[in-house]
Design a protein around this motif. Structure first.
Motif, short mmCIF file in Angstrom:
data_model
loop_
_atom_site.label_atom_id
_atom_site.label_comp_id
_atom_site.label_asym_id
_atom_site.label_seq_id
_atom_site.Cartn_x
_atom_site.Cartn_y
_atom_site.Cartn_z
N ARG A 122 0.85 -1.20 0.00
CA ARG A 122 0.00 0.00 0.00
C ARG A 122 0.88 1.24 0.00
O ARG A 122 1.85 1.33 0.75
CB ARG A 122 -0.92 -0.02 1.22
N THR A 123 0.53 2.20 -0.83
CA THR A 123 1.28 3.45 -0.92
C THR A 123 0.92 4.31 0.28
O THR A 123 -0.22 4.76 0.43
CB THR A 123 0.95 4.19 -2.22
N VAL A 124 1.90 4.54 1.17
CA VAL A 124 1.66 5.32 2.39
C VAL A 124 2.25 6.71 2.30
O VAL A 124 1.89 7.59 3.11
CB VAL A 124 2.25 4.57 3.61
N ALA A 125 3.13 6.97 1.37
CA ALA A 125 3.69 8.31 1.19
C ALA A 125 4.15 8.42 -0.26
O ALA A 125 4.65 7.47 -0.84
CB ALA A 125 4.87 8.55 2.13
N ALA A 126 3.94 9.60 -0.84
CA ALA A 126 4.31 9.80 -2.24
C ALA A 126 4.44 11.28 -2.51
O ALA A 126 3.82 12.12 -1.84
CB ALA A 126 3.26 9.18 -3.18
#
Length: 587
Positions: A122-126
């Motif tokens: 899961r993308t938690v920061a971008a």
């Protein structure tokens, strides 16, 4: 009889002149044909070689830039995988500041985007906040990174077209995987740069699949399939064109029905290679231009042949030759200037890289020296309070001793705040601003400086209005500015018989805080706010107090100025935007 003889003689002379003119014209045509044929062969070979050389140079430059971009981004995941803040965020599950940290990194790195994923994909920061929450558990970049202990490079096809190039690496703690950091390499910028050139360029991977190209329809195909997408003319049409175009050379390939020159270069990265297709149109145009000039010149000679007896012929030919020589000399000068500009551009790029590295080292040195400078004053105050507390305990005045310990505790908090401020100064980041009452900030700073003021027996004159004078800012940083100005004033009045410092706070269009001393004044006003500029003896200071103060005031939207007073001594003025009721309501 005599008349007939004269007529016959004239007729013979006319035939002789006509024969000579015809022979001269025929000789001129033969010379013209041979010259044009030789010129065509020579210039065609020469311009073709020049075109090939330029194509090879451009191809080497393009492949070098592409390889440099890939290698520059390859080290980024290894560095970010060791970032303690990202590791702590994955361990704690608090990603409130992770995206902002990735954004601060991407501006320096120059990558397309940075993505932090937990161990579930899961993308938690971008850097692109619209991608938060995306799940890439099944993506090759995520799966390969979790299985490997090194940086993994993947090429994935985008849904919108084109390919995405990603470096990914696992973040772990004691061999326990926490997540994956992905760095997207922006190779599409090379396609955008190639769009402005006349050549067709493609980059293929080790399997021959085109991953970058100036023609969007080529992506995902092999080179043969890509050329089939742009079919050549029929065999009969190509034969007619080859017959008509007597300067054409054997073609390496056909693109959009036109003969092109193909050049290939190997990229030392995963078996990639680059190919370019250069049209022969430029060669033909240049040859035709020269041939047109030659034909025009021979036409002029044919015209001038009828005036062979005229003396102007030599003058015109000499003028034509001088102009041709001037054009050749001008062409040589232009080529030398172009080569010199290219060398200067390469030197400029090296100088820019060196300057960037020097700026980083200078920032680190300035931060280290600033920490030492700013902590000396609280440490000196703590030493004074500890000595006083020791005496109070011996005299059984425990309540007053507890008050000294409370002040020491405040100083410790103050030191922590200073280190936090100095970190903010080093990375040029701002804090949240709040309304600050300048009179309270001045009183707090004087309280902090009370032990030093008492020891030096300085007379303090303080003029503060009864009405509150509020500004928008950070109280800690404002107090730091006041303390730095007081310390400079105390250093300036050393040796004076009656040392005196005047503090004046006034409110008008701006809030103005003035610190005046009765010392010897300032000798060099130009370099006063430069880092590491100081007039103190070695060991007494490093020249960062005023530089830091000026930076803080500028961050708050004001300015810090200095001048010499009319009656002697130095005068420092801090001007800040005053906070009125309307501005406070808007905030």
């Amino acid at each position: 009889m005599s008349g007939d003889t004269t007529y016959q003689r004239k007729q013979g002379r006319m035939h002789t002149i006509s024969w000579r003119v015809r022979a001269m014209l025929l000789l001129l045509c033969v010379i013209a044909g041979v010259t044009i044929w030789v010129t065509n062969s020579y210039l065609t070979d020469r311009f073709t070689i020049n075109t090939k050389n330029r194509a090879e140079v451009r191809l080497a430059l393009y492949s070098g830039n592409l390889l440099s971009e890939l290698r520059r981004n390859a080290i980024v995941p290894q560095l970010l995988a060791r970032d303690p803040e990202l590791i702590r965020a994955l361990q704690s599950g608090d990603f409130s500041h992770s995206s902002a940290r990735l954004i601060s990194f991407v501006e320096e790195i120059g990558a397309a985007s940075l993505i932090l994923q937990d161990n579930e994909g899961r993308t938690v920061a971008a850097t692109d906040r619209n991608r938060l929450g995306e799940n890439h558990r099944q993506s090759a970049a995520f799966v390969d990174a979790l299985r490997s202990n090194t940086t993994v490079f993947t090429v994935q096809e985008r849904e919108s077209g084109g390919y995405q190039f990603t470096y990914s690496r696992k973040l772990d703690d004691l061999n326990v995987p926490l997540g994956v950091i992905q760095v997207e390499v922006d190779l599409q910028k090379f396609e955008r740069a190639w769009a402005g050139i006349s050549d067709a360029v493609l980059v293929a991977d080790s399997e021959g699949r085109i991953i970058l190209a100036t023609e969007p329809l080529w992506r995902g195909l092999t080179e043969e399939e890509a050329l089939a997408e742009q079919p050549a003319q029929g065999a009969i049409e190509r034969a007619i064109q080859a017959t008509a175009d007597w300067t054409a050379l054997p073609a390496d390939a056909y693109l959009k029905g036109q003969a092109v020159m193909r050049k290939e270069a190997r990229i030392p990265f995963r078996g990639w290679h680059m190919a370019s297709f250069t049209s022969y149109t430029n060669v033909r145009e240049r040859v035709h231009a020269v041939l047109a000039l030659e034909i025009m010149g021979f036409a002029i000679l044919l015209a001038l042949a009828f005036y062979a007896l005229s003396r102007k012929n030599a003058l015109r030919m000499a003028l034509f030759q001088r102009e041709s020589a001037s054009l050749r000399a001008l062409n040589h000068r232009l080529q030398r200037e172009i080569a010199e500009r290219e060398r200067m551009q390469a030197s400029l790029e090296v100088a820019e890289q060196t300057l960037a590295q020097s700026s980083k080292l200078a920032a680190l040195g300035e931060m280290s020296a600033a920490v030492s400078h700013e902590l000396n004053q609280p440490l000196a105050a703590m030493k004074t309070y500890l000595a006083g507390a020791r005496l109070l305990v011996r005299r059984n005045r425990h309540d007053e001793a507890l008050s000294s310990f409370k002040r020491i505790d405040d100083l410790i908090e103050r030191m922590g705040a200073i280190t936090k401020q100095l970190k903010s100064y080093a990375r040029k980041g701002g804090e949240d601003f709040h309304p600050v009452e300048l009179g309270d900030a001045v009183s707090s700073a004087l309280s902090l400086m009370e032990p030093q003021l008492r020891q030096t027996q300085v007379k303090i004159r303080r003029i503060i209005p009864d009405e509150p004078v509020q500004v928008m800012g950070d109280r800690m940083r404002i107090e730091q500015v006041v303390i730095n100005l007081l310390r400079n004033a105390m250093d300036a009045i050393k040796g004076e018989d009656e040392p005196e410092i005047e503090i004046l706070l006034a409110a008008g269009e701006t809030a103005t805080l003035t610190v005046r001393d009765n010392g010897s004044g300032i000798e060099n006003l130009d370099d006063l706010f430069e880092p590491f500029y100081t007039t103190k003896q070695p060991g007494d200071g490093v020249g960062l107090g005023l530089a830091i103060s000026s930076g803080i005031v500028n961050d708050l939207g004001g300015r810090l100025t200095a001048r010499n007073g009319q009656g002697g001594g130095a005068v420092f003025e801090v001007q800040l935007p005053i906070l009125t009721g309307e501005i406070e309501a808007a905030e």
